[in-house]
Design a protein around this motif. Sequence first.
Motif, PDB file in Angstrom:
ATOM      1  N   ASP A 150       7.468  -8.674  -1.396  1.00 32.14           N
ATOM      2  CA  ASP A 150       6.816  -7.768  -2.342  1.00 32.14           C
ATOM      3  C   ASP A 150       7.773  -7.350  -3.460  1.00 32.14           C
ATOM      4  OD1 ASP A 150       4.289  -7.714  -1.363  1.00 32.14           O
ATOM      5  OD2 ASP A 150       4.364  -5.672  -0.565  1.00 32.14           O
ATOM      6  N   ARG A 167      13.925  -4.912   4.938  1.00 29.52           N
ATOM      7  CA  ARG A 167      13.498  -3.659   5.567  1.00 29.52           C
ATOM      8  C   ARG A 167      14.251  -2.489   4.942  1.00 29.52           C
ATOM      9  NH1 ARG A 167      10.849  -2.544  10.152  1.00 29.52           N
ATOM     10  NH2 ARG A 167      11.017  -4.698  10.868  1.00 29.52           N
ATOM     11  N   GLU A 218      12.750  -1.663   1.825  1.00 28.79           N
ATOM     12  CA  GLU A 218      11.374  -1.204   2.030  1.00 28.79           C
ATOM     13  C   GLU A 218      10.375  -2.068   1.276  1.00 28.79           C
ATOM     14  OE1 GLU A 218      11.368   2.943   0.984  1.00 28.79           O
ATOM     15  OE2 GLU A 218      12.269   3.534   2.894  1.00 28.79           O
ATOM     16  N   ARG A 219      10.588  -3.377   1.373  1.00 28.74           N
ATOM     17  CA  ARG A 219       9.698  -4.338   0.714  1.00 28.74           C
ATOM     18  C   ARG A 219       9.096  -5.265   1.760  1.00 28.74           C
ATOM     19  NH1 ARG A 219      13.444  -6.856  -3.853  1.00 28.74           N
ATOM     20  NH2 ARG A 219      11.599  -8.186  -4.147  1.00 28.74           N
ATOM     21  N   ALA A 220       7.787  -5.380   1.760  1.00 30.36           N
ATOM     22  CA  ALA A 220       7.076  -6.202   2.740  1.00 30.36           C
ATOM     23  C   ALA A 220       7.387  -7.684   2.537  1.00 30.36           C
ATOM     24  CB  ALA A 220       5.576  -5.962   2.644  1.00 30.36           C
ATOM     25  N   ASP A 248       5.701  -5.575   7.716  1.00 32.50           N
ATOM     26  CA  ASP A 248       4.528  -4.856   7.219  1.00 32.50           C
ATOM     27  C   ASP A 248       4.944  -3.481   6.701  1.00 32.50           C
ATOM     28  OD1 ASP A 248       2.010  -4.110   6.599  1.00 32.50           O
ATOM     29  OD2 ASP A 248       1.274  -3.938   8.654  1.00 32.50           O
ATOM     30  N   LEU A 249       5.060  -3.380   5.393  1.00 33.99           N
ATOM     31  CA  LEU A 249       5.452  -2.123   4.763  1.00 33.99           C
ATOM     32  C   LEU A 249       4.510  -1.830   3.603  1.00 33.99           C
ATOM     33  CD1 LEU A 249       9.314  -2.713   4.623  1.00 33.99           C
ATOM     34  CD2 LEU A 249       8.107  -1.209   6.221  1.00 33.99           C
ATOM     35  N   GLU A 250       4.379  -0.564   3.275  1.00 32.78           N
ATOM     36  CA  GLU A 250       3.549  -0.176   2.141  1.00 32.78           C
ATOM     37  C   GLU A 250       4.173  -0.679   0.845  1.00 32.78           C
ATOM     38  OE1 GLU A 250       0.599   1.384   2.025  1.00 32.78           O
ATOM     39  OE2 GLU A 250       0.533   1.287   4.220  1.00 32.78           O
ATOM     40  N   PRO A 251       3.349  -1.059  -0.134  1.00 34.93           N
ATOM     41  CA  PRO A 251       3.912  -1.465  -1.426  1.00 34.93           C
ATOM     42  C   PRO A 251       4.783  -0.376  -2.023  1.00 34.93           C
ATOM     43  CG  PRO A 251       1.567  -1.972  -1.309  1.00 34.93           C
ATOM     44  CD  PRO A 251       1.879  -1.151  -0.104  1.00 34.93           C
ATOM     45  N   SER A 291       6.102   2.239  -4.343  1.00 36.57           N
ATOM     46  CA  SER A 291       5.424   3.078  -5.332  1.00 36.57           C
ATOM     47  C   SER A 291       6.435   3.565  -6.361  1.00 36.57           C
ATOM     48  CB  SER A 291       4.752   4.272  -4.638  1.00 36.57           C
ATOM     49  OG  SER A 291       4.157   5.126  -5.574  1.00 36.57           O
TER      50      SER A 291
END
Length: 390
Positions: free
Chosen positions: A31, A96, A99-101, A239-242, A244
């Motif tokens: 991501d 991780r 924090e990028r999927a 699996d992480l939130e996009p 922001s």
Amino acid sequence: MLKSVCSFLVILLTISQLQAQNYRISLLTCDPGEELYSVFGHSAIRVTEEGTGIDLVFNYGTFDFDTSNFYLKFAQGKLDYMLSVSNYKDYLVHYRYLERAVREQELDLNPQQASHIVEFLQRNYQPANRYYRYDFFYDNCATRIRDVFEKVLGDKLEWAEVEEPSQKTFRDLIDEYVYPLPWGDLGIDLALGSVIDVRATDRETQFLPDYLETAFAKAQIVGDGPTRNLVKSQSVVLDLEPVSIAPTYFNPFFLFWAIAILAIVLTFVGFKRKRLYKGFDMTFFGILSVIGIVVVLLWFFTEHTTTKYNWNLLWAFPLHGLIGLGLWKSSWVPWLKKYLLIALIMADAAVVFWILGWQSFHPSVLPLILVVILRTNFLYYNLDRLGQRG
């Protein structure tokens, strides 16, 4: 330092052990991040040897910060990127932390095809082959991966025919990703020329990792048995939130319109009070001159292919700094009036270029172009009688 050297030697030893035929090949898509250099996402190739447990990630998107004259080479378009290899677990730890999927597409290659992919990557990783001259649109971490599979699979790789071809230009495509970063978006639009205001083919859109992922999902392998999808399965491995990116009100749109409003007020008051307010023009046109110098350097003195024919030069011209000097020297009035007329015509031409679609300027530069038109027009008609009044 010792830890890095040991890790590098372990990777080399691991690559040399890739001799078996039971490979699993995957495309990894990461991501976008929150920094400008990471906002477009990332692609890499995962190679797993099921018999030995070897699990590596081949990454074409790395460069060496220790390169001599790093920033100069980057600005000149002479910075080489390289193919690097890391352990898959370390790769996931890194993303991780960011924090990028990460998503994975396992490819349905036969053993011979998978083996040839690995052999190609091994040859590419040799010191004499791993470096390449980076080009954001045509030769980057995503297009290199596409090219690997096209070279190895040849005509057995068939990209899906698109019923409605992309209508997007290269600039439209990058705008999809950089709009949350208004200053970065402005910088890109100021630096890149009209050559990116052409429609990108569906294959050319694959310079973006998301588009490459979509193309892989639709592609097929033909001619070695029953036609099958290139992608056997796909999954989310991290699996992480996009990410922001918080909006900011300190952006070029509001700032430049504030400058435009200030210029309108100064022009109106100056007309009423019979004053030029030279300080504003000295500062404003001096800044435009600096922008113009950067545009000229990127256009004529670098190896970047996408900074050519940049018509931002019509409103931000290197010689605009002479307007300030001319306002300071009253004896320059006859020459300065001629230059003001030229600057006015150039700014008008920029608007025409924009309307005709010859180059798409960043929306926030519109108030700056209007200021150039307003102030050059005002100075041209009032310089003779108000030149001594400041």
